[in-house]
Design an enzyme around this catalytic site. Structure first.
Site, PDB file in Angstrom:
ATOM      1  CE1 TYR A 100      10.960  24.486 -14.422  1.00 24.78           C
ATOM      2  CE2 TYR A 100      10.344  22.918 -12.711  1.00 24.78           C
ATOM      3  CZ  TYR A 100      10.165  23.444 -13.973  1.00 24.78           C
ATOM      4  OH  TYR A 100       9.188  22.932 -14.797  1.00 24.78           O
ATOM      5  NE  ARG A 143       4.019  21.589 -15.353  1.00 21.70           N
ATOM      6  CZ  ARG A 143       3.493  21.118 -14.227  1.00 21.70           C
ATOM      7  NH1 ARG A 143       2.473  21.755 -13.672  1.00 21.70           N
ATOM      8  NH2 ARG A 143       3.972  20.026 -13.658  1.00 21.70           N
ATOM      9  NE  ARG A 163       1.992  18.263 -16.776  1.00 20.97           N
ATOM     10  CZ  ARG A 163       1.971  17.881 -15.505  1.00 20.97           C
ATOM     11  NH1 ARG A 163       0.856  18.071 -14.790  1.00 20.97           N
ATOM     12  NH2 ARG A 163       3.024  17.324 -14.931  1.00 20.97           N
ATOM     13  CE  LYS A 187       3.310  13.489 -17.925  1.00 20.27           C
ATOM     14  NZ  LYS A 187       4.624  14.132 -18.179  1.00 20.27           N
ATOM     15  CG  HIS A 232       5.097  22.686 -20.653  1.00 20.71           C
ATOM     16  ND1 HIS A 232       3.957  22.145 -20.087  1.00 20.71           N
ATOM     17  CD2 HIS A 232       6.138  22.125 -19.992  1.00 20.71           C
ATOM     18  CE1 HIS A 232       4.295  21.292 -19.142  1.00 20.71           C
ATOM     19  NE2 HIS A 232       5.611  21.260 -19.052  1.00 20.71           N
ATOM     20  CG  HIS A 276       7.315  17.802 -10.743  1.00 18.62           C
ATOM     21  ND1 HIS A 276       8.246  18.825 -10.776  1.00 18.62           N
ATOM     22  CD2 HIS A 276       6.657  17.874 -11.933  1.00 18.62           C
ATOM     23  CE1 HIS A 276       8.154  19.473 -11.922  1.00 18.62           C
ATOM     24  NE2 HIS A 276       7.198  18.916 -12.639  1.00 18.62           N
TER      25      HIS A 276
END
Length: 333
Positions: free
Chosen positions: A308, A276, A144, A169, A273, A299
């Protein structure tokens, strides 16, 4: 300094100041603190500035219904708002809100926009210096923008060609790829950052920020903690009450990437973004295991990574459009 908590009164008296002090005692990430406070302020305003302790679960239901029905927020946005008020009541106020029965948002998550490999390289060709290097890390390592600008010297393992993302994050550290093509430029960037720090130390502005302790280190030998992408100059840090050099701003990179996307004539709703998203999609298309991609992206749930697979769709199986098949049969070009 967008990722440094502002100082709070001692002792904190106002409601939001007390809430922030409680969050910091719980070691919440500053981004989480900012997000939760924004939603909690919205909740209080929605109910005419009444004190939250005078409200109950029905008031929470009304607000969440308003978000879903009147503001048409997405499912994930409503979940974030819910998490904020649940934290407010159950942890900060220690009040029982009972069982909530609100209208669930049904605005689904959109498929992420991705660059083709050619588009990604065209955009990178219009960038230079630190903006090029940060964008290359977003595409080559799946970072990110806020993770990339916060990287410190200690986060790079040049021998193993890996990056440890410590300021990620949710404060969840992870390890990801360090592209071989970026090793030399990054080593040069590290040398520049260290040289800049030596000059800062001579001028008395060499303090280094330690986010885990929300403090600064005046020890000039702590070069492992130096930001790899230092700001243009030192600035006063109100939280630490010292002059020091921070990292470059996220907005600086966002603007450079936005200009590069325009110059590359990419007609997509793209941003930093998107690099990414492209990292994950291109790895998946190349046959990388979904669990590996999940770990590289950080994640917590593989369901998040699975989106994805929908971006790739059936193209990975060489599915031919019926129109293309018809055109081929009839010689139509």
């Amino acid at each position: 300094m967008e990722d440094v908590p502002r100082p709070l009164p001692s002792p904190p008296v106002k409601f939001m100041d007390r809430l922030r002090a409680f969050m910091r005692a719980k070691r919440l990430a500053f981004r989480t603190e900012e997000t939760y406070c924004r939603w909690i302020r919205g909740y209080i305003r929605f109910h005419g500035m009444q004190r939250p302790e005078h409200l109950n679960g029905e008031h929470i239901d009304d607000w969440l219904r308003h978000l879903a029905c009147d503001r048409s927020v997405s499912i994930n946005t409503q979940k974030t708002a819910l998490n904020a008020v649940v934290f407010l009541y159950r942890q900060f106020l220690r009040l029982d809100i009972g069982t909530l029965n609100f209208t669930r948002a049904n605005k689904g998550r959109k498929l992420p926009v991705v660059f083709s490999q050619d588009e990604a390289m065209r955009i990178l060709s219009f960038l230079k210096g630190e903006s090029w290097l940060v964008a290359s890390l977003m595409y080559g390592s799946g970072l990110r923008v806020m993770e990339a600008v916060r990287l410190r010297i200690q986060d790079f393992d040049f021998e193993q060609q890996a990056i440890t993302v410590n300021e990620a994050k949710g404060n969840k550290a992870r390890r990801t790829l360090l592209p071989a093509a970026l090793v030399a430029p990054l080593q040069a960037q590290v040398e520049m950052a260290m040289a800049l720090h030596r000059r800062d130390c001579e001028e008395g502005v060499g303090a280094i920020y330690r986010p885990e302790a929300n403090s600064v280190s005046a020890k000039h030998d702590k070069t492992a903690l130096l930001y790899v992408f230092p700001a243009d100059g030192p600035a006063f840090c109100p939280s630490m009450q010292v002059m020091r050099r921070h990292h470059i701003r996220e907005q600086q990179v966002r603007r450079a990437v936005a200009r590069a996307i325009g110059k590359a004539e990419i007609r997509k709703a793209a941003s930093c973004h998107t690099f990414r998203h492209s990292f994950a999609t291109h790895l998946l298309a190349a046959g990388t295991d979904i669990r590996t991609i999940q770990e590289l992206l950080g994640h917590s749930d593989v369901k998040t990574t699975m989106i994805y697979t929908h971006v790739i769709g059936e193209h990975a199986n060489d599915t031919l459009s019926p129109l293309d098949r018809l055109a081929a049969e009839h010689g139509i070009s």
